[in-house]
Design a protein around this motif. Structure first.
Motif, mmCIF file in Angstrom:
data_model
loop_
_atom_site.group_PDB
_atom_site.id
_atom_site.type_symbol
_atom_site.label_atom_id
_atom_site.label_comp_id
_atom_site.label_asym_id
_atom_site.label_seq_id
_atom_site.Cartn_x
_atom_site.Cartn_y
_atom_site.Cartn_z
ATOM 1 N N THR A 180 -14.288 -9.209 -7.078
ATOM 2 C CA THR A 180 -13.341 -8.757 -5.623
ATOM 3 C C THR A 180 -13.805 -7.771 -4.898
ATOM 4 N N PRO A 181 -13.317 -7.537 -4.000
ATOM 5 C CA PRO A 181 -13.512 -6.520 -3.024
ATOM 6 C C PRO A 181 -13.314 -5.253 -3.731
ATOM 7 N N LEU A 182 -13.719 -4.208 -3.706
ATOM 8 C CA LEU A 182 -13.577 -3.048 -4.415
ATOM 9 C C LEU A 182 -12.186 -2.424 -4.459
ATOM 10 N N ILE A 183 -11.478 -2.337 -3.032
ATOM 11 C CA ILE A 183 -10.165 -1.855 -3.051
ATOM 12 C C ILE A 183 -9.168 -2.930 -3.846
ATOM 13 N N THR A 184 -9.450 -4.147 -3.762
ATOM 14 C CA THR A 184 -8.535 -4.891 -4.480
ATOM 15 C C THR A 184 -8.547 -4.729 -5.875
ATOM 16 N N ALA A 185 -9.777 -4.725 -6.409
ATOM 17 C CA ALA A 185 -9.907 -4.191 -7.930
ATOM 18 C C ALA A 185 -9.298 -2.953 -8.369
ATOM 19 N N ILE A 186 -9.550 -1.931 -7.460
ATOM 20 C CA ILE A 186 -8.859 -0.794 -7.779
ATOM 21 C C ILE A 186 -7.580 -0.756 -7.534
ATOM 22 N N LEU A 187 -7.089 -1.293 -6.408
ATOM 23 C CA LEU A 187 -5.550 -1.319 -6.510
ATOM 24 C C LEU A 187 -4.837 -2.199 -7.918
ATOM 25 N N ASP A 188 -5.527 -3.384 -8.032
ATOM 26 C CA ASP A 188 -5.171 -4.061 -9.315
ATOM 27 C C ASP A 188 -5.100 -3.143 -10.371
ATOM 28 N N GLU A 189 -6.105 -2.370 -10.914
ATOM 29 C CA GLU A 189 -5.847 -1.487 -11.988
ATOM 30 C C GLU A 189 -4.934 -0.527 -11.898
ATOM 31 N N LEU A 190 -4.979 0.079 -10.555
ATOM 32 C CA LEU A 190 -3.680 1.004 -10.551
ATOM 33 C C LEU A 190 -2.398 0.712 -10.736
ATOM 34 N N PHE A 191 -2.083 -0.781 -10.264
ATOM 35 C CA PHE A 191 -0.504 -1.250 -10.468
ATOM 36 C C PHE A 191 -0.623 -1.712 -11.644
ATOM 37 N N GLU A 192 -1.754 -2.129 -12.287
ATOM 38 C CA GLU A 192 -1.409 -2.568 -13.641
ATOM 39 C C GLU A 192 -0.988 -1.650 -14.775
ATOM 40 N N ARG A 193 -1.659 -0.389 -14.353
ATOM 41 C CA ARG A 193 -1.286 0.577 -15.600
ATOM 42 C C ARG A 193 -0.169 1.743 -15.316
ATOM 43 N N VAL A 194 0.183 1.770 -13.922
ATOM 44 C CA VAL A 194 1.283 2.589 -13.599
ATOM 45 C C VAL A 194 2.681 2.267 -14.200
ATOM 46 N N SER A 195 3.231 3.535 -14.381
ATOM 47 C CA SER A 195 4.622 3.112 -15.154
ATOM 48 C C SER A 195 5.474 2.640 -13.909
ATOM 49 N N SER A 196 6.731 2.447 -14.462
ATOM 50 C CA SER A 196 7.904 2.013 -13.354
ATOM 51 C C SER A 196 8.072 2.989 -12.782
ATOM 52 N N GLU A 197 8.295 4.253 -13.166
ATOM 53 C CA GLU A 197 8.581 5.540 -12.156
ATOM 54 C C GLU A 197 7.415 5.680 -11.093
ATOM 55 N N GLY A 198 6.089 5.577 -11.514
ATOM 56 C CA GLY A 198 5.121 5.611 -10.789
ATOM 57 C C GLY A 198 5.109 4.396 -9.592
ATOM 58 N N LYS A 199 5.468 3.328 -9.941
ATOM 59 C CA LYS A 199 5.638 2.031 -9.242
ATOM 60 C C LYS A 199 6.848 2.529 -8.177
ATOM 61 N N ALA A 200 7.705 3.067 -8.236
ATOM 62 C CA ALA A 200 8.877 3.422 -7.425
ATOM 63 C C ALA A 200 8.263 4.448 -6.468
ATOM 64 N N ALA A 201 7.658 5.217 -7.115
ATOM 65 C CA ALA A 201 7.186 6.279 -6.209
ATOM 66 C C ALA A 201 6.282 5.666 -5.115
ATOM 67 N N LEU A 202 5.369 4.892 -5.557
ATOM 68 C CA LEU A 202 4.186 4.296 -4.616
ATOM 69 C C LEU A 202 5.158 3.587 -3.622
ATOM 70 N N GLU A 203 6.133 2.776 -4.128
ATOM 71 C CA GLU A 203 6.844 1.776 -3.131
ATOM 72 C C GLU A 203 7.713 2.787 -2.107
ATOM 73 N N ASP A 204 8.567 3.820 -2.553
ATOM 74 C CA ASP A 204 9.068 4.639 -1.537
ATOM 75 C C ASP A 204 7.988 5.037 -0.438
ATOM 76 N N CYS A 205 6.938 5.721 -0.990
ATOM 77 C CA CYS A 205 6.069 6.263 0.059
ATOM 78 C C CYS A 205 5.191 5.342 0.693
ATOM 79 N N TYR A 206 4.232 4.492 0.068
ATOM 80 C CA TYR A 206 3.211 3.419 0.949
ATOM 81 C C TYR A 206 3.990 2.169 1.286
ATOM 82 N N GLY A 207 5.249 2.189 0.836
ATOM 83 C CA GLY A 207 6.166 0.994 1.511
ATOM 84 C C GLY A 207 6.419 1.063 2.792
#
Length: 745
Positions: A180-207
């Motif tokens: 897959t494109p590199l950015i897709t692969a990187i974001l997949d790995e990032l969101f695969e391993r980030v905690s629920s707290e981390g996902k909430a932080a990313l959602e509030d920010c980049y959402g």
């Protein structure tokens, strides 16, 4: 220079910095000033006013108690690192990364500040180059590994999650090619391993990124695409990355641990913030806060223009004249509140700025600093070794004992530094270093030109050959601080052009010099454009002098006098003399009253005292019924404002003797002889390169009264002028004051 010289009212325990940061220099808590809507504090002042020194002082002193990151927006390292991979880096991303590293190195209360939001954005940008190979792209991604918080993965996840994320990146690096494109692969790995707290932080920010609709993956992907587009898209992405960093800092303070362990406010210190990089960092902060996106980061930045810089204003904005401005001399603390009204996105960013004028040094502070540099004050250091100056007035310091007249010599030096520097800290310190290498043998003959010739060694080359302090000051204030918009082809000529312009008054006569001195060049600067560049560099404006700072003008005139074997001083004054002499003699002139008087002014600067006396004698109302006595007195002051080249060349200066009648001119009637004495008395006084001679000024009333011996209309004006001038001389004020001589006296 003492690090905090002149900053007392800014740095003391209840000063502006302590109240903004909530901490004193010793770490005591202080009530916070403003909030939650904070202004960006812009420290304004021209070259040599100590803006960068103040930021370094805040970093070194207050930075022991609150996180304080320091970025020099003029440092070439940001552009150099960005140039190594321009598709995924910019000066802004490199500056933000440097801020993140400094926040991550904070070792005070609360510990390091993690930057997961900024990390995610930088990783998305690093992986977004569609033309880069997977290995190159992953190397760019792995470059940001040091921004990941060690020991946990964005809170609540064990260290193995962090290790597994890094292992996944290593696996991607080994996979050739990627499925897959590199950015897709990187974001997949990032969101695969980030905690629920981390996902909430990313959602509030980049959402909240444009077009993300609450989905952080879409936001990060859109940010990467915008960065690749360049132009406005890249600027939007960079702005959001700075917001992400400030949200990281905010989260470090609002977390449970942060509320318990952290106090005060963190600081971002941006030196040279009015250049391109600084503007790209400041603007998003101002726009975010204008739109209600507040944070607790205290942003201190520097700007050379008194208004903070043109980028802060809109030409049609009604609030441009209501920007908050404050200086330590105003007393108290600045009152600031964002102006209400206006349409978001259309109001000037300057509404979110507090302009803080950098303080000039008081006379006492100047004298204390000179004493310290000469080893006469507490903690005083040894003077720089040097060589004797010209005219035989000075010798090496360091001889045993105290020379006769030491007190008079010290006063001569201190008054010269005050006249030249006007309280500008860099002037005071450099001239004080020069004075430390000198001993004045003949205080009565010592002039400011001798002080500018004082030899010092450059701090960059402490073992090098001593050079005149004037040359070091020009290097400090001009050569190393070229205007941002100065065309590259003019960089090598900038100092020469300013040297020529040191003899000009208005823009029109400056333009005559520019046309003559740039003849034959394809790339030219008009005098009016030079005036804009000087204003952008923070140099003050004076209606009577094109170079509106007296100290800088003297530095440039000294250099002009020494430029080449062709006699640039004489050539420039001759050019302007001939220019004004070619006009109708009685043509109105804004500076000197008439064109003929303006020509006489430049003739006097060339040493043509006889021609100046001839003009004033012929224009005296006794000889010219078209002139009033008030007009004649104004012409006298305008002509007598000419600089004198004799002290610069080390030649005998006979003005004092001619003013006292000890060296009368040959020939001429009683009127011409009296005009000659009066001109030389006023010329010497207005020159002000040495202390005022009260015995000389005491002759004015007699000379003016004698001019009124004959029944000439308006003789009462001479009596009135005699009183006015005597009062000004008693207070050591210029007879024809202007913006750049207000500090004299």
């Amino acid at each position: 220079m003492s690090d905090d010289l002149g900053f007392g009212k800014l740095l003391y325990d209840d000063g502006l910095v302590a109240r903004l940061l909530g901490k004193t220099r010793k770490g005591r808590n202080r009530p916070l000033l403003y909030g939650p809507d904070l202004p960006v504090v812009l420290l304004t002042g021209g070259p040599g006013m100590g803006k960068g020194r103040l930021l370094r002082c805040v970093r070194d002193e207050f930075g022991r108690h609150v996180p304080a990151v320091h970025i020099d927006c003029a440092a070439p390292a940001h552009a150099e690192r960005a140039g190594q991979h321009p598709s995924t880096r910019s000066e802004v991303t490199e500056a933000l990364r440097e801020m993140a590293v400094q926040f991550g190195a904070w070792g005070g209360d609360g510990g390091p500040i993690a930057v997961p939001r900024l990390y995610a954005g930088l990783v998305a940008v690093a992986a977004g180059d569609p033309l880069a190979g997977s290995a190159t792209g992953l190397e760019e991604v792995r470059r940001h590994d040091d921004l990941l918080p060690r020991g946990s993965f964005w809170g609540g996840v064990l260290h193995r999650a962090f290790r597994s994320y890094l292992a996944a990146l290593a696996a991607l690096l080994a996979a050739q090619p990627l499925a897959t494109p590199l950015i897709t692969a990187i974001l997949d790995e990032l969101f695969e391993r980030v905690s629920s707290e981390g996902k909430a932080a990313l959602e509030d920010c980049y959402g909240a990124y444009s077009g993300a609709a609450g989905h952080p993956r879409l936001g990060l992907h859109g940010l990467s695409v915008d960065f690749q587009q360049g132009g406005e898209g890249r600027a939007n992405a960079e702005s959001f990355l700075f917001r992400a960093l400030r949200e990281d800092v905010e989260a470090a303070y609002t977390s449970v641990r942060g509320r318990m362990a952290r106090a005060g406010r963190p600081a971002v210190l941006l030196d040279h913030a009015d250049n391109a990089l600084g503007r790209r960092l400041l603007r998003p902060v101002l726009l975010d806060r204008e739109s209600g996106h507040h944070d607790r980061v205290a942003v201190f930045a520097t700007a050379r223009r008194a208004d903070g810089g043109r980028f802060l204003y809109r030409s049609t904005d009604a609030d441009a004249d209501a920007v908050a401005s404050w200086g330590p001399a105003d007393g108290g603390l600045p009152v600031w509140q964002r102006a209400r009204g206006g349409v978001a996105g259309l109001v000037a960013p300057a509404r979110g700025v507090l302009l803080v004028r950098m303080p000039t040094l008081t006379t006492e502070q100047q004298n204390d600093e000179v004493a310290r540099l000469q080893g006469r004050g507490q903690g005083g250091g040894a003077g720089h070794a040097g060589h004797p100056g010209h005219a035989g007035h000075m010798s090496h310091a360091g001889h045993a004992g105290h020379p006769p007249g030491e007190h008079a010599s010290r006063l001569r030096v201190e008054s010269g530094i005050h006249r030249l520097g006007g309280g500008r800290p860099r002037f005071v310190t450099r001239l004080g270093e020069g004075a430390a290498s000198l001993r004045v043998r003949e205080p009565g003959a010592f002039t400011d030109w001798d002080l500018l010739d004082a030899p010092v060694r450059s701090r960059d080359e402490p073992e090098g050959r001593p050079v005149p302090v004037a040359d070091l000051l020009l290097d400090d204030l001009i050569v190393r601080q070229l205007p941002e918009e100065l065309p590259p082809e003019q960089h090598d000529h900038w100092l020469d052009l300013l040297s020529h312009l040191s003899v000009a008054h208005t823009g029109s006569c400056a333009q005559e010099l520019m046309l003559a001195r740039q003849a034959g060049r394809d790339e030219r600067l008009s005098a009016y454009r030079v005036a804009e560049l000087l204003a952008d560099s923070g140099w003050p404006h004076c209606p009577r002098h094109f170079i509106g700072d007296r100290g800088l003008r003297h530095l440039l005139m000294r250099r002009l006098h020494r430029m080449g074997a062709q006699g640039a001083w004489q050539a420039d004054h001759a050019l302007l003399r001939d220019h004004f002499a070619s006009r109708f003699p009685t043509a109105t002139d804004d500076q000197c009253g008439t064109a003929a008087a303006h020509a006489a002014h430049h003739h006097l600067a060339m040493g043509g005292a006889e021609a100046a006396v001839d003009h004033l004698t012929g224009a005296f109302p006794l000889r010219d019924a078209t002139r009033t006595m008030a007009e004649w007195c104004e012409e006298l002051l305008a002509i007598a404002g000419a600089p004198c080249a004799a002290p610069l060349a080390g030649d005998p200066d006979d003005r004092h003797a001619r003013a006292l009648g000890e060296a009368p001119p040959t020939g001429g009637d009683w009127l011409r002889r009296r005009v000659d004495r009066l001109l030389h008395a006023v010329w010497l006084y207005e020159d002000r390169t040495r202390p005022v001679d009260q015995a000389l000024t005491g002759t004015w009333r007699q000379l003016l009264d004698r001019l009124g011996d004959e029944p000439v209309p308006g003789t009462e004006v001479l009596t009135r002028k005699a009183g006015e001038w005597a009062q000004l001389a008693q207070e050591k004020q210029p007879l024809k004051p202007c913006a750049c001589t207000r500090h004299l006296g």
